[in-house]
Design a protein around this motif. Structure first.
Motif, PDB file in Angstrom:
ATOM      1  N   SER A 154     -17.049 -27.930  14.199  1.00  0.00           N
ATOM      2  CA  SER A 154     -17.203 -29.027  13.242  1.00  0.00           C
ATOM      3  C   SER A 154     -16.178 -28.925  12.119  1.00  0.00           C
ATOM      4  O   SER A 154     -15.608 -29.933  11.677  1.00  0.00           O
ATOM      5  CB  SER A 154     -18.608 -29.019  12.647  1.00  0.00           C
ATOM      6  OG  SER A 154     -19.574 -29.104  13.679  1.00  0.00           O
ATOM      7  N   HIS A 214     -12.406 -29.941  13.482  1.00  0.00           N
ATOM      8  CA  HIS A 214     -12.295 -31.111  14.358  1.00  0.00           C
ATOM      9  C   HIS A 214     -11.112 -32.014  13.998  1.00  0.00           C
ATOM     10  O   HIS A 214     -10.540 -32.672  14.872  1.00  0.00           O
ATOM     11  CB  HIS A 214     -13.597 -31.914  14.317  1.00  0.00           C
ATOM     12  CG  HIS A 214     -13.674 -32.997  15.348  1.00  0.00           C
ATOM     13  ND1 HIS A 214     -13.514 -32.764  16.705  1.00  0.00           N
ATOM     14  CD2 HIS A 214     -13.889 -34.335  15.225  1.00  0.00           C
ATOM     15  CE1 HIS A 214     -13.635 -33.906  17.358  1.00  0.00           C
ATOM     16  NE2 HIS A 214     -13.847 -34.881  16.496  1.00  0.00           N
ATOM     17  N   ARG A 249      -7.752 -38.153  25.061  1.00  0.00           N
ATOM     18  CA  ARG A 249      -8.651 -38.348  26.199  1.00  0.00           C
ATOM     19  C   ARG A 249      -8.229 -37.552  27.425  1.00  0.00           C
ATOM     20  O   ARG A 249      -8.938 -37.545  28.430  1.00  0.00           O
ATOM     21  CB  ARG A 249      -8.700 -39.839  26.576  1.00  0.00           C
ATOM     22  CG  ARG A 249      -9.240 -40.749  25.497  1.00  0.00           C
ATOM     23  CD  ARG A 249     -10.718 -40.562  25.287  1.00  0.00           C
ATOM     24  NE  ARG A 249     -11.495 -40.809  26.510  1.00  0.00           N
ATOM     25  CZ  ARG A 249     -12.796 -40.591  26.641  1.00  0.00           C
ATOM     26  NH1 ARG A 249     -13.476 -40.092  25.625  1.00  0.00           N
ATOM     27  NH2 ARG A 249     -13.424 -40.852  27.761  1.00  0.00           N
ATOM     28  N   ASP A 289     -23.471 -27.143  18.142  1.00  0.00           N
ATOM     29  CA  ASP A 289     -24.173 -28.288  18.731  1.00  0.00           C
ATOM     30  C   ASP A 289     -23.327 -29.551  18.832  1.00  0.00           C
ATOM     31  O   ASP A 289     -23.728 -30.514  19.506  1.00  0.00           O
ATOM     32  CB  ASP A 289     -25.447 -28.586  17.939  1.00  0.00           C
ATOM     33  CG  ASP A 289     -26.504 -27.507  18.104  1.00  0.00           C
ATOM     34  OD1 ASP A 289     -26.420 -26.748  19.097  1.00  0.00           O
ATOM     35  OD2 ASP A 289     -27.410 -27.412  17.246  1.00  0.00           O
ATOM     36  N   ASN A 290     -22.181 -29.589  18.175  1.00  0.00           N
ATOM     37  CA  ASN A 290     -21.313 -30.763  18.255  1.00  0.00           C
ATOM     38  C   ASN A 290     -20.342 -30.712  19.432  1.00  0.00           C
ATOM     39  O   ASN A 290     -19.695 -31.716  19.735  1.00  0.00           O
ATOM     40  CB  ASN A 290     -20.505 -30.922  16.957  1.00  0.00           C
ATOM     41  CG  ASN A 290     -21.358 -31.402  15.806  1.00  0.00           C
ATOM     42  OD1 ASN A 290     -22.170 -32.306  15.960  1.00  0.00           O
ATOM     43  ND2 ASN A 290     -21.188 -30.793  14.648  1.00  0.00           N
ATOM     44  N   PRO A 307     -20.725 -30.706  22.778  1.00  0.00           N
ATOM     45  CA  PRO A 307     -20.884 -31.698  23.849  1.00  0.00           C
ATOM     46  C   PRO A 307     -20.266 -33.050  23.502  1.00  0.00           C
ATOM     47  O   PRO A 307     -19.654 -33.706  24.363  1.00  0.00           O
ATOM     48  CB  PRO A 307     -22.404 -31.795  24.004  1.00  0.00           C
ATOM     49  CG  PRO A 307     -22.904 -30.455  23.596  1.00  0.00           C
ATOM     50  CD  PRO A 307     -22.022 -30.062  22.443  1.00  0.00           C
ATOM     51  N   THR A 308     -20.398 -33.464  22.255  1.00  0.00           N
ATOM     52  CA  THR A 308     -19.794 -34.736  21.819  1.00  0.00           C
ATOM     53  C   THR A 308     -18.285 -34.649  21.867  1.00  0.00           C
ATOM     54  O   THR A 308     -17.602 -35.564  22.358  1.00  0.00           O
ATOM     55  CB  THR A 308     -20.237 -35.078  20.386  1.00  0.00           C
ATOM     56  OG1 THR A 308     -21.660 -35.221  20.366  1.00  0.00           O
ATOM     57  CG2 THR A 308     -19.599 -36.380  19.927  1.00  0.00           C
ATOM     58  N   TYR A 309     -17.709 -33.532  21.387  1.00  0.00           N
ATOM     59  CA  TYR A 309     -16.259 -33.355  21.392  1.00  0.00           C
ATOM     60  C   TYR A 309     -15.716 -33.296  22.815  1.00  0.00           C
ATOM     61  O   TYR A 309     -14.655 -33.856  23.126  1.00  0.00           O
ATOM     62  CB  TYR A 309     -15.873 -32.094  20.622  1.00  0.00           C
ATOM     63  CG  TYR A 309     -16.290 -32.092  19.175  1.00  0.00           C
ATOM     64  CD1 TYR A 309     -16.510 -33.283  18.487  1.00  0.00           C
ATOM     65  CD2 TYR A 309     -16.469 -30.895  18.482  1.00  0.00           C
ATOM     66  CE1 TYR A 309     -16.902 -33.276  17.143  1.00  0.00           C
ATOM     67  CE2 TYR A 309     -16.845 -30.876  17.138  1.00  0.00           C
ATOM     68  CZ  TYR A 309     -17.064 -32.078  16.485  1.00  0.00           C
ATOM     69  OH  TYR A 309     -17.435 -32.062  15.161  1.00  0.00           O
ATOM     70  N   LYS A 363     -16.984 -34.685  25.461  1.00  0.00           N
ATOM     71  CA  LYS A 363     -17.042 -36.031  26.026  1.00  0.00           C
ATOM     72  C   LYS A 363     -15.845 -36.859  25.551  1.00  0.00           C
ATOM     73  O   LYS A 363     -15.236 -37.618  26.310  1.00  0.00           O
ATOM     74  CB  LYS A 363     -18.348 -36.704  25.646  1.00  0.00           C
ATOM     75  CG  LYS A 363     -18.571 -38.057  26.305  1.00  0.00           C
ATOM     76  CD  LYS A 363     -19.938 -38.621  25.963  1.00  0.00           C
ATOM     77  CE  LYS A 363     -20.167 -39.977  26.642  1.00  0.00           C
ATOM     78  NZ  LYS A 363     -21.512 -40.520  26.314  1.00  0.00           N
ATOM     79  N   GLU A 364     -15.481 -36.697  24.270  1.00  0.00           N
ATOM     80  CA  GLU A 364     -14.316 -37.405  23.729  1.00  0.00           C
ATOM     81  C   GLU A 364     -13.031 -36.987  24.439  1.00  0.00           C
ATOM     82  O   GLU A 364     -12.103 -37.794  24.577  1.00  0.00           O
ATOM     83  CB  GLU A 364     -14.184 -37.108  22.227  1.00  0.00           C
ATOM     84  CG  GLU A 364     -15.300 -37.701  21.369  1.00  0.00           C
ATOM     85  CD  GLU A 364     -15.238 -37.235  19.937  1.00  0.00           C
ATOM     86  OE1 GLU A 364     -14.398 -36.359  19.629  1.00  0.00           O
ATOM     87  OE2 GLU A 364     -16.028 -37.741  19.110  1.00  0.00           O
TER      88      GLU A 364
END
Length: 203
Positions: free
Chosen positions: A63, A66, A158, A192-193, A195-197, A199-200
């Protein structure tokens, strides 16, 4: 007066040598040399994520890292540089071509990274759960031959899968880069962040 001048020069010289030894020793202690480079850098790259500073192996979080960091380093007027951020611990510390390129910018005029040629857009650390603390390594190279025509595929934020199996040593050899002349590194572990990163990144 001469006595104090001489003492001042000696102290400055000792301080400079100590700084170089600190950076080099930190890279060797963390086994960045010889894991991905053959010689450890003498100078330290200044890296700041807001109010968080990278300090030769300190721990930060996904986090906190990022966004693109603020970078400063010792540079020469009119000289071009290449900067890389690489993770040598994906998926394992053993094996070959194991690096993941997080950031790669070439043809940087002095330390004006914004005016450099982006070969791989910045993506922050996103170490997989259970994989421990990864070393994220900033390395700076000098382009003695001036501007380089890089034939690398340009990677967006991406293009996560295409960032695997990087090899900074081969990259530096391919383009006759001098160095690394400066560096820094941090250690980052899953939070915990991630998985979001991930996916990005397209994973």
């Amino acid at each position: 007066m001469k006595y104090f001048v001489i003492i001042g020069i000696v102290v400055c010289c000792i301080h400079g040598i100590g700084g170089a030894n600190t950076t080099r020793s930190a890279f060797e202690d963390a086994r960045i040399k010889p894991d991905i480079i053959e010689s450890a850098p003498e100078e330290k790259i200044e890296v700041k994520y807001g109010d968080k500073t990278v300090e030769l192996g300190n721990e930060l979080t996904p986090s906190e890292t990022h966004q693109i960091p603020e970078i400063h380093y010792k540079h020469e007027g009119g000289v071009l540089y290449t900067l890389v951020l690489t993770d040598p611990d994906v998926p394992t510390r053993k094996g070959y071509n194991r690096e993941f390129r997080h950031w790669l910018v070439g043809n940087i005029p002095e330390e004006n990274i914004a005016k450099g040629e982006v070969l791989a857009e910045y993506v922050g650390p996103a170490p997989p759960k259970g994989s421990g603390k990864h070393r994220y390594v900033f390395l700076l190279y000098k382009q003695n031959q001036g501007a380089i025509t890089f034939d690398e595929r340009r990677l967006s934020t991406r293009d996560g899968p295409l960032r695997k199996r990087f090899n900074i040593k081969k990259f530096a050899e391919k383009y006759s880069l001098e160095g690394p002349i400066a560096g820094n590194f941090m250690r980052v572990e899953y939070d915990d962040n991630v998985p979001t990163y991930a996916k990005e990144l397209g994973f």
